[in-house]
Design a protein around this motif. Sequence first.
Motif, mmCIF file in Angstrom:
data_model
loop_
_atom_site.group_PDB
_atom_site.id
_atom_site.type_symbol
_atom_site.label_atom_id
_atom_site.label_comp_id
_atom_site.label_asym_id
_atom_site.label_seq_id
_atom_site.Cartn_x
_atom_site.Cartn_y
_atom_site.Cartn_z
ATOM 1 N N PHE A 21 0.878 -1.104 0.047
ATOM 2 C CA PHE A 21 -0.040 0.025 -0.132
ATOM 3 C C PHE A 21 0.797 1.186 0.126
ATOM 4 O O PHE A 21 2.060 1.215 0.265
ATOM 5 C CB PHE A 21 -0.954 0.152 1.215
ATOM 6 C CG PHE A 21 -0.407 0.319 2.518
ATOM 7 C CD1 PHE A 21 -0.151 1.590 3.163
ATOM 8 C CD2 PHE A 21 0.323 -0.930 3.327
ATOM 9 C CE1 PHE A 21 0.574 1.702 4.312
ATOM 10 C CE2 PHE A 21 0.932 -0.561 4.346
ATOM 11 C CZ PHE A 21 0.967 0.838 4.904
ATOM 12 N N ALA A 22 0.335 2.197 -0.291
ATOM 13 C CA ALA A 22 1.040 3.650 -0.596
ATOM 14 C C ALA A 22 -0.078 4.465 0.176
ATOM 15 O O ALA A 22 -1.230 4.711 -0.199
ATOM 16 C CB ALA A 22 1.422 4.013 -1.812
ATOM 17 N N ARG A 23 0.418 5.593 1.161
ATOM 18 C CA ARG A 23 -0.373 6.557 1.538
ATOM 19 C C ARG A 23 -0.844 7.580 0.524
ATOM 20 O O ARG A 23 -0.090 8.052 0.012
ATOM 21 C CB ARG A 23 0.213 7.251 2.908
ATOM 22 C CG ARG A 23 0.635 5.970 3.827
ATOM 23 C CD ARG A 23 1.158 6.780 5.100
ATOM 24 N NE ARG A 23 1.931 5.742 5.911
ATOM 25 C CZ ARG A 23 1.244 5.097 7.073
ATOM 26 N NH1 ARG A 23 -0.058 5.460 7.044
ATOM 27 N NH2 ARG A 23 1.645 4.474 7.809
ATOM 28 N N ALA A 24 -2.204 7.995 0.637
ATOM 29 C CA ALA A 24 -2.511 9.015 -0.126
ATOM 30 C C ALA A 24 -1.870 10.483 0.166
ATOM 31 O O ALA A 24 -1.905 10.579 1.337
ATOM 32 C CB ALA A 24 -4.036 9.288 -0.325
ATOM 33 N N HIS A 25 -1.762 11.334 -0.892
ATOM 34 C CA HIS A 25 -1.416 12.691 -0.355
ATOM 35 C C HIS A 25 0.014 12.746 0.079
ATOM 36 O O HIS A 25 0.407 13.536 0.732
ATOM 37 C CB HIS A 25 -2.423 13.320 0.383
ATOM 38 C CG HIS A 25 -3.872 13.270 0.036
ATOM 39 N ND1 HIS A 25 -4.214 13.634 -1.256
ATOM 40 C CD2 HIS A 25 -4.793 12.838 0.786
ATOM 41 C CE1 HIS A 25 -5.581 13.662 -1.351
ATOM 42 N NE2 HIS A 25 -6.089 12.971 -0.273
ATOM 43 N N LEU A 26 0.724 11.567 0.026
ATOM 44 C CA LEU A 26 2.262 11.694 0.496
ATOM 45 C C LEU A 26 3.071 10.956 -0.515
ATOM 46 O O LEU A 26 2.489 10.515 -1.446
ATOM 47 C CB LEU A 26 2.302 10.927 2.059
ATOM 48 C CG LEU A 26 1.449 11.484 3.140
ATOM 49 C CD1 LEU A 26 1.782 10.486 4.296
ATOM 50 C CD2 LEU A 26 2.067 12.708 3.530
ATOM 51 N N ARG A 27 4.415 11.461 -0.422
ATOM 52 C CA ARG A 27 5.371 10.864 -1.421
ATOM 53 C C ARG A 27 6.386 9.872 -0.652
ATOM 54 O O ARG A 27 7.464 9.741 -1.334
ATOM 55 C CB ARG A 27 6.167 12.042 -1.952
ATOM 56 C CG ARG A 27 5.214 13.232 -2.689
ATOM 57 C CD ARG A 27 5.926 14.163 -3.175
ATOM 58 N NE ARG A 27 6.838 13.933 -4.330
ATOM 59 C CZ ARG A 27 7.634 14.585 -5.191
ATOM 60 N NH1 ARG A 27 7.799 15.876 -4.687
ATOM 61 N NH2 ARG A 27 8.515 14.101 -5.779
ATOM 62 N N ASP A 28 5.869 9.407 0.432
ATOM 63 C CA ASP A 28 6.887 8.401 0.900
ATOM 64 C C ASP A 28 6.827 7.142 0.215
ATOM 65 O O ASP A 28 5.763 7.007 -0.668
ATOM 66 C CB ASP A 28 6.412 8.219 2.299
ATOM 67 C CG ASP A 28 4.925 7.607 2.510
ATOM 68 O OD1 ASP A 28 4.286 8.092 1.586
ATOM 69 O OD2 ASP A 28 4.538 7.015 3.445
ATOM 70 N N ASP A 29 7.763 6.093 0.306
ATOM 71 C CA ASP A 29 7.765 4.852 -0.335
ATOM 72 C C ASP A 29 6.559 3.956 0.035
ATOM 73 O O ASP A 29 6.212 3.969 1.267
ATOM 74 C CB ASP A 29 9.126 4.247 -0.185
ATOM 75 C CG ASP A 29 10.217 5.056 -0.588
ATOM 76 O OD1 ASP A 29 10.075 5.831 -1.748
ATOM 77 O OD2 ASP A 29 11.313 4.925 -0.036
#
Length: 366
Positions: A21-29
């Motif tokens: 999964f990838a968190r929305a509104h963020l640019r983390d890996d």
Amino acid sequence: MDEVKFYVGLDVHKDSIAIAFARAHLRDDPQFVGTTRYSVISLTKALSKLGKPAELSVCHEAGPCGYGLVRALREQGYRCEVVAPSRVARRPADRIKTDRRDALLLARLHRAGELVPVAIPEPADEAIRDLVRAREDAVNDQRRMRQRLKSFLLRHGHAYTGTRWGPKHELFLSKIKFEEPAQHIVFTEYRMAVRFATELVERLTQSLRAHAETWRWLPVVKGLMTLRSIDIISALTIVAELGDLRRFPHPREFMGYLGLVPSEHSSGNSKQRGRLTRTGNRHVRRILVEAAWNYRLPARIGESLQPRLEGQPRHIIDIAWKAQVRLCHRFRRLRSRGLHQNKTCAAIARELCGFIWDIGTRLQPA
């Protein structure tokens, strides 16, 4: 509607599903959750730890497992898409491929909006498509069985010069004799294989015609049959494989989807075009290229086409006649310029896509 908080990528196999999964509104890996067995219950249990169904946007690549997973997730309230594997951007330097990396890549690209979803057919539409493909497989098997029989007879000096597989050809085959019993066994087995393959094609054709009478896309099928060289089997193949043609906003996108546009490698002032891209649905592309060959003859409404025009709207008939006049003239013009017949058929098939798109977008399912 709740805002999406997590973009989930699934790497689906017949035995396992890798989850990231990838968190929305963020640019983390993106983060890797783990691997679970191929089960909707196990998958939803793992997804529930991330959030509510309305807070997740899930995707996975199209593959041999079909659409059962995406339909089950949608029934439970998840946003779920099936994406085209050929449109997933991969870096050339990536030489390591694992389920974990694939899931992380899908999650990252899904968050960035760089994935291309595919159209998911309704169960009834998918059933017709399966029947169409089963018939196509049976036709290919029949062709291979016939080729084996012809090759066997040619090796032993029993070539036939007339029209094959008709009553006269069957009479010719019934009179062939071999001195060696083993060769006669081979000949008999090949003949039986051809007969069984032919009977299978006939059964599947009858079933396809019967199921098409109650199909919701029958008006579109009959509309496409007004075109020259598009009979009921060809029209069923086009509609069953492509579904709603209104999802293509312009015929150029429809042509590109079927891979009937030339490839191109241009840079600066240098422009270079190559062979057809041949991407997308190969079943429909084959139908259109074969249909294009019939436009080598003058435009006319023959005995086989006249019954298909009856009961159709006037504007649909006008489109079909316009297509026939234009494509017949263009075929002759391209051939008179010395263009190879294969390239001519590809060009005619590309233009035929535009008329199919025009008819398909004007008619509605029942």
